[in-house]
Design a protein around this motif. Structure first.
Motif, PDB file in Angstrom:
ATOM      1  N   LEU A 125       0.816  -1.216   0.000  1.00 43.56           N
ATOM      2  CA  LEU A 125       0.000   0.000   0.000  1.00 43.56           C
ATOM      3  C   LEU A 125       0.847   1.262   0.000  1.00 43.56           C
ATOM      4  CD1 LEU A 125      -2.656  -1.146   2.652  1.00 43.56           C
ATOM      5  CD2 LEU A 125      -2.834  -1.235   0.153  1.00 43.56           C
ATOM      6  N   HIS A 126       2.141   1.129   0.361  1.00 42.08           N
ATOM      7  CA  HIS A 126       3.026   2.305   0.468  1.00 42.08           C
ATOM      8  C   HIS A 126       4.214   2.181  -0.480  1.00 42.08           C
ATOM      9  CE1 HIS A 126       0.948   3.544   4.227  1.00 42.08           C
ATOM     10  NE2 HIS A 126       0.838   2.239   4.412  1.00 42.08           N
ATOM     11  N   VAL A 127       4.048   1.419  -1.543  1.00 46.65           N
ATOM     12  CA  VAL A 127       5.198   1.111  -2.391  1.00 46.65           C
ATOM     13  C   VAL A 127       5.804   2.364  -3.007  1.00 46.65           C
ATOM     14  CG1 VAL A 127       3.767   0.674  -4.447  1.00 46.65           C
ATOM     15  CG2 VAL A 127       6.009  -0.420  -4.221  1.00 46.65           C
ATOM     16  N   PRO A 173       2.580  -7.257  -9.891  1.00 46.42           N
ATOM     17  CA  PRO A 173       1.787  -6.189 -10.541  1.00 46.42           C
ATOM     18  C   PRO A 173       1.928  -4.834  -9.868  1.00 46.42           C
ATOM     19  CG  PRO A 173       0.489  -8.204 -10.308  1.00 46.42           C
ATOM     20  CD  PRO A 173       1.741  -8.420  -9.539  1.00 46.42           C
ATOM     21  N   VAL A 174       2.189  -4.833  -8.568  1.00 43.01           N
ATOM     22  CA  VAL A 174       2.355  -3.571  -7.850  1.00 43.01           C
ATOM     23  C   VAL A 174       3.663  -2.882  -8.242  1.00 43.01           C
ATOM     24  CG1 VAL A 174       2.610  -2.553  -5.542  1.00 43.01           C
ATOM     25  CG2 VAL A 174       0.975  -4.403  -5.911  1.00 43.01           C
ATOM     26  N   LEU A 175       4.689  -3.677  -8.548  1.00 38.74           N
ATOM     27  CA  LEU A 175       6.027  -3.137  -8.787  1.00 38.74           C
ATOM     28  C   LEU A 175       6.298  -2.787 -10.242  1.00 38.74           C
ATOM     29  CD1 LEU A 175       8.111  -5.599  -6.549  1.00 38.74           C
ATOM     30  CD2 LEU A 175       7.385  -3.300  -5.958  1.00 38.74           C
ATOM     31  N   THR A 215       6.006   5.454  -1.775  1.00 36.78           N
ATOM     32  CA  THR A 215       6.831   6.131  -0.766  1.00 36.78           C
ATOM     33  C   THR A 215       8.089   5.336  -0.459  1.00 36.78           C
ATOM     34  OG1 THR A 215       4.807   7.031   0.207  1.00 36.78           O
ATOM     35  CG2 THR A 215       6.805   7.126   1.542  1.00 36.78           C
ATOM     36  N   LEU A 216       7.945   4.029  -0.341  1.00 35.79           N
ATOM     37  CA  LEU A 216       9.088   3.180  -0.022  1.00 35.79           C
ATOM     38  C   LEU A 216      10.171   3.287  -1.093  1.00 35.79           C
ATOM     39  CD1 LEU A 216       7.184   0.027   1.275  1.00 35.79           C
ATOM     40  CD2 LEU A 216       8.686   1.480   2.632  1.00 35.79           C
ATOM     41  N   ILE A 217       9.783   3.189  -2.350  1.00 35.66           N
ATOM     42  CA  ILE A 217      10.767   3.249  -3.431  1.00 35.66           C
ATOM     43  C   ILE A 217      11.476   4.600  -3.429  1.00 35.66           C
ATOM     44  CG2 ILE A 217      11.002   3.355  -5.950  1.00 35.66           C
ATOM     45  CD1 ILE A 217       8.929   1.148  -6.134  1.00 35.66           C
ATOM     46  N   THR A 218      10.714   5.668  -3.271  1.00 30.32           N
ATOM     47  CA  THR A 218      11.318   7.010  -3.284  1.00 30.32           C
ATOM     48  C   THR A 218      12.334   7.169  -2.147  1.00 30.32           C
ATOM     49  OG1 THR A 218       9.291   7.928  -4.227  1.00 30.32           O
ATOM     50  CG2 THR A 218      10.820   9.473  -3.172  1.00 30.32           C
ATOM     51  N   LYS A 219      11.963   6.751  -0.951  1.00 31.30           N
ATOM     52  CA  LYS A 219      12.849   6.948   0.198  1.00 31.30           C
ATOM     53  C   LYS A 219      14.060   6.025   0.133  1.00 31.30           C
ATOM     54  CE  LYS A 219       9.326   8.778   3.335  1.00 31.30           C
ATOM     55  NZ  LYS A 219       9.953  10.088   3.526  1.00 31.30           N
ATOM     56  N   PHE A 220      13.870   4.784  -0.285  1.00 31.83           N
ATOM     57  CA  PHE A 220      15.003   3.864  -0.387  1.00 31.83           C
ATOM     58  C   PHE A 220      16.016   4.352  -1.417  1.00 31.83           C
ATOM     59  CE2 PHE A 220      12.179   0.040   0.977  1.00 31.83           C
ATOM     60  CZ  PHE A 220      12.250   0.467   2.293  1.00 31.83           C
TER      61      PHE A 220
END
Length: 943
Positions: A863-865, A900-902, A867-872
């Motif tokens: 659900l937060h993919v 599918p999310v990625l 934000t996670l990708i940006t911060k990582f």
């Protein structure tokens, strides 16, 4: 009258017909109990129930037929004991015919057959008929099963049935052979596993006719399989087959199937051991070892036939790699011999080969090939474990080789480590050999190094010194050897003290680390443990007390022995030497050591003619106060039921020293010692008094003045001591700690304090040191305090919010993941915010917390993919190498989320991960390659 009797006889049948029809038509549920009761009372027979069901059993609608048979089967389960043999025969024939019916009918048919199988009147041969019908007619359909029955459930249940009795052998074994020979991997695995299970029940009689075919199938799977799982199951099945044949009781005139079976295996495998190209040598060895490992008789048979071949092949091959392969196979057979015991040592198959085996072993130990040397060391260890196999001359040679290998150059470190481990193992078995042939040589080396230490200078001195110390500690695995090596190590430390050139910090630490290993070895034996404690602890204390008394002389030695790292290593030795003492012996020791620190009583120390007084708690120098770290190591490792003399005075002195600002090392050691004693102290008035003194001291120190940092450290350690034991005051102290998160001076330290509260300590408050540590203290701390941390974060000014995030991150990072997962939806937003905190410690702790959650909670994290990708990706360019590595590891873990999310982010991520491929640090580049590779494969076929 006759008419009335006829009507009474017909009435029950009418009632039965009505019950049956209502049930079949779905108008009534559960009449089986009533029908069964009527059958038991004699109102009507089971065959009359069948007649009443007649129309429903012939109904064209499958569901109607299924309900009719369901009712009959439920009645049979309750009335099977009333059936006559003739009735059983008719019913079984009826049910076998119904196995060909619609799949909706089959479950009820199987239920009825189960009921009939319980009949005591079941005629001979019908059980076989039923099984054949089931195997022939029933076809199982497991993925959309509404009851949750999985394929594995069916396999295990059927396997339990087939392995329940040897009577199934003639029907099952041909099927198993057929399945093993198929091309379906799952069928091979299931069949081999079933064969393994059946061998525990079947005997020679059942297996005899199938042994050649079973061996041929297993041999082929090991020689030709492309699956390691099939190979492993095949070897396990061969082991079980051999074990089954080994345990069968034979008549005097009966054929020994084990002997003939092993002869067939040897005939098919032994020639591969002699082939020049050695192509099938390992599969053959694995098969032979699987058979040999089944029983002592099988092991003797195979070993006595195979060892001569392998010994001959070792001498035929001249290349080191080939010799290593052969010696590894020999080693496998030697290990199998360890499983079996022999009353007469001359009965062992190895007895006739011991000279040849020793010759091969020594050839391997002297070979320049490192890998062959390693196998030689392992062979020596295994041979040494065989009683009376190595002669005194062999042992002397072996000790000489281990001595030589222990001093190899750095490029042979693996051999040095293996030689040290082998020395420790063999020293336990042959202490006299090592005392006679190795200890004197090491003692001589140590004396030589001491003289070199006085002459040499620079990095070349003492090149053999650390290895000599490692060898001495490695062989200290037997009480008699410890009594020789421990004085040598202590004497060496004292000689370093008296030499004209003082040793460096690393040299003193090396000796202490060897003492630490000896102390760990001694924990296995109470006598050795006490010997080490009463010998080493006074000697170490004497050295440092003398060094602290020489402070005014400004000696180099004093600076070395009183350094933080040296004292920490000595403290570890003392703690290890104390934890396994019996309460009686510990009481003897505490009666000397506590008065040493409180009263300066040095009478029990060796060479106790020191200049000056030892008063670390009164007017002692800074050097003397630092030695409280050693007191801490001792008293905090004592069993809980050991009474400490002058406890009130000791606790008061520790409390005063803990808030002394002159030496942070001393004050921290005093605070930890005070906390360690609090944790073990039984509940009661005295504990309450100690706690009140501590709280007053903390509050006075935190209010103002130069001792705020020391008072905070005391608060932290006392809080941890109480948290671990669930003391009621722990919640008040934790609240006080949370209040300091907003403190301008102590806020960052308070945030890091949550890491200490949730971590396992290594020096005090440990389970090994008898501290009271509740098993779920982390879960309780989380439940009691995280809500307050979250509220504090939301209410805190912006400039101190990072402190709350850091504290929260430390708590979550050390919490068991099953506890964290249910709370993740409410806490994830704060964790994501923590990634934006400029503090690299917060970033690293949060990344460490998030990485496993990406694997264990993919749905929530998805659900937060964005934000996670940006911060990582942002953190993959952090100035901190550790943060860059952790961020890239999280980018790797992201690929475990649903594809599918990625996929929408794949091009962006691949471009962004190109930058860390050029990072100046190799470890960062390695993680970048790994993460980028996984993103490249995302969505590709087979990924």
């Amino acid at each position: 009258m006759a008419a009335a009797a006829a009507l009474e006889a017909v009435a029950p049948l009418g009632t039965l017909w009505g019950l049956v029809q209502d049930f079949v038509m779905g108008q009534q549920e559960g009449p089986a109990d009533q029908v069964a009761a009527d059958v038991k009372s004699g109102s009507y027979t089971v065959l009359q129930v069948v007649e009443a069901l007649g129309s429903s059993l012939e109904n064209p609608e499958p569901r109607t037929r299924a309900r009719g048979i369901q009712l009959l089967s439920q009645v049979l389960l309750q009335c099977h004991s009333l059936l006559l043999e003739k009735e059983v025969v008719h019913l079984i024939l009826f049910y076998e015919n119904r196995l060909k019916d619609h799949h909706l009918v089959i479950p009820s048919v199987l239920q009825g057959l189960r009921a009939l199988s319980l009949c005591v009147t079941l005629p001979p041969g019908l059980a076989v008929s039923v099984l054949k019908a089931i195997f022939q007619e029933v076809h199982v359909q497991p993925p959309n099963d509404p009851h949750g029955i999985q394929r594995e459930d069916l396999i295990l249940s059927l396997r339990a049935v087939l392995a329940s009795t040897p009577r199934f052998a003639e029907f099952l074994l041909p099927l198993l052979i057929e399945k093993v020979d198929s091309e379906i991997l799952s069928a091979k695995l299931d069949s081999l596993q079933t064969l393994n299970a059946c061998c525990a029940v079947y005997g020679q009689k059942e297996l005899k006719d199938f042994l050649p075919s079973l061996w041929a199938s297993i041999r082929r799977e090991v020689f030709q399989t492309a699956s390691e799982r099939v190979e492993a199951e095949g070897l396990a099945a061969l082991n079980s087959l051999t074990a089954c044949l080994s345990r069968s009781v034979l008549r005097a005139d009966a054929e020994d199937l084990l002997d003939s079976f092993l002869s067939n295996i040897l005939q098919d495998c032994r020639h591969h051991l002699c082939e020049p190209d050695m192509k099938l040598v390992w599969p053959s060895a694995k098969l032979l070892q699987a058979a040999a490992g089944a029983s002592a008789r099988a092991c003797d048979h195979v070993t006595s036939n195979v060892l001569p071949l392998l010994l001959e092949q070792f001498h035929k091959h001249s290349q080191s790699n080939q010799r290593r392969t052969i010696l590894e196979m020999i080693l496998g057979f030697l290990k199998l011999q360890q499983k079996w015991s022999y009353e007469d040592k001359d009965e062992r198959p190895l007895s006739g080969f011991k000279d040849q085996l020793c010759s091969l072993m020594f050839m391997a130990l002297t070979d320049p090939n490192t890998q062959l040397q390693l196998v030689g060391i392992r062979t020596l260890t295994v041979l040494g474990a065989q009683p009376d196999l190595l002669s005194s001359g062999d042992l002397e040679l072996a000790v000489g080789h281990l001595y030589r290998l222990s001093f190899l150059e750095e490029d042979s470190q693996s051999c040095r480590v293996a030689a040290l481990e082998a020395s420790g193992t063999l020293a336990t078995l042959y202490p006299m050999a090592f005392s006679s042939h190795l200890v004197p040589r090491l003692a001589e080396d140590l004396c030589t190094e001491e003289s070199d230490l006085a002459r040499a200078d620079g990095p070349t001195r003492c090149s053999r010194h650390p290895r000599c110390l490692q060898a001495l500690s490695a062989i200290s695995t037997h009480p008699s050897i410890v009594k020789e090596t421990l004085p040598l190590l202590l004497q060496h430390l004292c000689q370093m003290n008296r030499g004209s050139v003082s040793p460096g910090t690393s040299e003193v630490i090396a000796v202490c680390q060897s003492l630490q290993q000896v102390a760990e070895n001694c924990q296995r034996d109470p006598e050795s443990c006490w010997y080490f404690h009463q010998t080493a602890v006074p000697c170490l204390l004497a050295l440092v007390v003398q060094a602290s008394a020489q402070e005014k002389e400004h000696s180099v030695l004093k600076k070395v022995l009183l350094e933080d790292e040296v004292l920490a290593t000595m403290a570890s030795v003392i703690a290890t030497a104390t934890t396994h003492l019996s309460p009686d012996l510990a009481s003897q020791s505490v009666a000397h050591i506590v008065p040493l620190f409180l009263d300066g009583n040095i009478s029990f120390l060796p060479e106790n003619s020191f200049s000056g007084r030892f008063q670390p708690f009164q007017d002692g120098s800074s050097g003397q106060r630092r030695l409280v770290a050693l007191l801490m190591a001792f008293v905090c490792s004592l069993p809980r039921n050991v009474e400490i003399p002058q406890l009130n005075r000791l606790m008061g002195e520790l409390l005063e020293l803990s808030c002394c600002q002159s030496c942070p090392f001393s004050s921290t050691a005093a605070a930890k010692c005070f906390a360690g004693l609090l944790n073990k102290h039984p509940a009661g008035q005295q504990l309450d008094e100690f706690l009140q003194l501590a709280v007053d001291k903390v509050e006075a120190g935190l209010s103002s003045g130069p001792c705020r940092s020391q008072a905070f450290t005391l608060l932290l350690w006392v809080t941890k001591a109480l948290v671990l034991r669930y003391h009621p005051l722990s919640s008040c102290l934790t609240e006080r700690l949370m209040g300091l998160l907003s403190d301008p001076e102590l806020g960052p330290a308070a945030a890091d304090g949550f890491s200490l509260l949730m971590s396992d300590c290594t020096d005090v408050l440990t389970r090994a040191g008898h501290a009271e540590v509740r098993i779920m203290f982390r879960q309780r701390f989380f439940t009691d305090n995280v809500p307050a941390l979250v509220r504090g974060f939301h209410a805190a000014p912006q400039d101190v919010k990072p402190n709350y995030l850091k504290g929260l991150s430390h708590v979550l990072n050390r919490l068991p993941k099953p506890v964290l997962l249910p709370e993740l939806p409410t806490l994830l937003s704060l964790l994501l915010e923590a990634l934006s905190c400029p503090d690299s410690v917060v970033q690293l702790s949060t990344l460490s917390c998030l990485q496993p959650l990406l694997l264990e909670a993919p749905q929530v994290m998805s659900l937060h993919v964005d934000t996670l990708i940006t911060k990582f990706l942002n953190l993959s360019a952090s100035p901190s190498m550790a943060v860059r590595i952790a961020a890239l590891q999280c980018m790797h873990a992201l690929t475990r989320l649903p594809t599918p999310v990625l996929l929408p982010y794949k091009p962006q991520v691949i471009r962004a991960l190109a930058k860390p491929l050029d990072d100046k640090k190799r470890l960062v580049r390695k993680e970048a390659v790994s993460a980028r590779g996984e993103w490249f494969l995302l969505g590709s076929p087979g990924s």
